[in-house]
Design a protein around this motif. Structure first.
Motif, short mmCIF file in Angstrom:
data_model
loop_
_atom_site.label_atom_id
_atom_site.label_comp_id
_atom_site.label_asym_id
_atom_site.label_seq_id
_atom_site.Cartn_x
_atom_site.Cartn_y
_atom_site.Cartn_z
N UNK A 32 -10.46 -4.50 0.80
CA UNK A 32 -11.22 -3.46 0.09
C UNK A 32 -10.33 -2.27 -0.21
N UNK A 33 -9.53 -1.85 0.78
CA UNK A 33 -8.63 -0.72 0.56
C UNK A 33 -7.58 -1.04 -0.51
N UNK A 34 -7.10 -2.28 -0.54
CA UNK A 34 -6.13 -2.68 -1.56
C UNK A 34 -6.75 -2.64 -2.95
N UNK A 35 -8.03 -3.03 -3.06
CA UNK A 35 -8.71 -2.96 -4.35
C UNK A 35 -8.85 -1.51 -4.81
N UNK A 36 -9.17 -0.62 -3.88
CA UNK A 36 -9.24 0.81 -4.22
C UNK A 36 -7.87 1.32 -4.63
N UNK A 37 -6.83 0.87 -3.92
CA UNK A 37 -5.46 1.27 -4.26
C UNK A 37 -5.11 0.85 -5.69
N UNK A 38 -5.47 -0.36 -6.08
CA UNK A 38 -5.17 -0.83 -7.43
C UNK A 38 -5.93 -0.02 -8.48
N UNK A 39 -7.15 0.33 -8.19
CA UNK A 39 -7.99 1.00 -9.19
C UNK A 39 -7.65 2.48 -9.33
N UNK A 40 -7.39 3.13 -8.19
CA UNK A 40 -7.24 4.59 -8.21
C UNK A 40 -5.81 5.06 -7.94
N UNK A 41 -4.89 4.14 -7.67
CA UNK A 41 -3.51 4.50 -7.33
C UNK A 41 -3.49 5.46 -6.14
N UNK A 42 -4.28 5.16 -5.14
CA UNK A 42 -4.46 6.05 -4.00
C UNK A 42 -3.48 5.70 -2.88
N UNK A 43 -2.67 6.67 -2.47
CA UNK A 43 -1.77 6.45 -1.34
C UNK A 43 -2.53 6.35 -0.03
N UNK A 44 -3.68 7.06 0.05
CA UNK A 44 -4.50 6.96 1.25
C UNK A 44 -5.06 5.56 1.43
N UNK A 45 -5.53 4.96 0.34
CA UNK A 45 -6.05 3.59 0.41
C UNK A 45 -4.94 2.61 0.76
N UNK A 46 -3.73 2.85 0.24
CA UNK A 46 -2.60 1.99 0.56
C UNK A 46 -2.27 2.05 2.06
N UNK A 47 -2.41 3.25 2.64
CA UNK A 47 -2.17 3.39 4.08
C UNK A 47 -3.21 2.64 4.89
N UNK A 48 -4.47 2.71 4.48
CA UNK A 48 -5.54 1.99 5.17
C UNK A 48 -5.30 0.49 5.08
N UNK A 49 -4.94 0.00 3.88
CA UNK A 49 -4.70 -1.43 3.70
C UNK A 49 -3.57 -1.92 4.59
N UNK A 50 -2.49 -1.17 4.65
CA UNK A 50 -1.34 -1.58 5.46
C UNK A 50 -1.67 -1.55 6.95
N UNK A 51 -2.32 -0.46 7.40
CA UNK A 51 -2.65 -0.34 8.83
C UNK A 51 -3.59 -1.46 9.27
N UNK A 52 -4.61 -1.75 8.46
CA UNK A 52 -5.56 -2.81 8.80
C UNK A 52 -4.88 -4.17 8.84
N UNK A 53 -3.96 -4.41 7.89
CA UNK A 53 -3.25 -5.69 7.87
C UNK A 53 -2.38 -5.86 9.11
N UNK A 54 -1.75 -4.79 9.56
CA UNK A 54 -0.91 -4.88 10.75
C UNK A 54 -1.74 -5.24 11.99
N UNK A 55 -2.92 -4.65 12.12
CA UNK A 55 -3.79 -5.00 13.25
C UNK A 55 -4.34 -6.40 13.07
#
Length: 235
Positions: free
Chosen positions: A72-95
């Protein structure tokens, strides 16, 4: 003349919430582990091997949850170019990587003790292994890929999220040796009293680490931006 002291940062719940989650998880995990090995009765058909259930299933659920959050965060990242969403996507993937690895390690141990072999190649095993490999590919692209690979990495995270319902319904759609999705609801009360505190403890640990990792990634982005501004000050 001395430079003015910057004002103190105000209290933010988001700064202390991860720590509160981790502190709250400690007594729950200690209580759960004690119950698993000291208070929970031996399951009649699977024997002592069934105790792996109390670790394997929560980690599986958390892996799927983190894959959904990352997608979901990656989809937001693609749509809004959000660095915050990119951070959420990466952190969740690591866990999700860590919890998925726990699933893939405990599953074969339980399967060997129950079915006589660690890997049967059934639908849930294959779909879970696929999800973990997608997470690995996503993390490799995010950490080592060029900046132009961000869109491909986000697409992988979204694909991983789409794979989550397939894992859940695999035991209904295909013939599998795995227990049905309703096995948790059929647990006797003494096993419920062990399962839910363990799940809650692991969930709190995952959320606490997720919050800390997001904060770390966002601070790293802010430091990078500040460094660039320092190197190339406005004229």
């Amino acid at each position: 003349m001395t430079s003015p002291t910057p004002p103190a940062a105000g209290f933010r719940l988001s700064h202390v919430l991860p720590d509160l989650c981790l502190f709250a998880a400690m007594p729950l995990l200690v209580y759960s582990v004690h119950r698993v090995f000291m208070s929970t009765p031996i399951e009649q058909s699977m024997g002592t091997a069934f105790k792996i259930f109390f670790f394997h299933v929560p980690m599986g659920w958390l892996c799927m949850l983190m894959a959904l959050i990352s997608g979901v965060a990656a989809a937001v990242q693609l749509r809004r170019r959000s660095s915050g969403a990119a951070a959420v996507a990466l952190a969740a993937a690591e866990i999700g990587f860590v919890t998925g690895l726990g699933v893939l390690l405990t599953g074969p141990i339980w399967g060997h003790a129950t079915w006589g072999k660690p890997w049967t190649g059934d639908a849930r095993q294959v779909s879970t292994a696929l999800l973990w490999l997608v997470i690995v590919a996503y993390l490799l692209l995010r950490h080592y890929g060029p900046r132009s690979s961000d869109r491909l990495a986000a697409a992988l995270a979204i694909f991983g999220a789409v794979n989550v319902p397939i894992i859940y319904y695999a035991v209904k759609l295909w013939k599998t040796l795995h227990p049905s999705t309703g096995v948790v609801g059929s647990l006797p009360p003494e096993m419920w009293a062990t399962f839910w505190p363990g799940l809650a403890g692991l969930l709190l640990v995952s959320l606490g680490l997720l919050g800390l990792r997001i904060r770390q990634l966002r601070l790293a982005d802010e430091l990078d931006a500040a460094w660039v501004q320092l190197e190339d000050p406005p004229r």
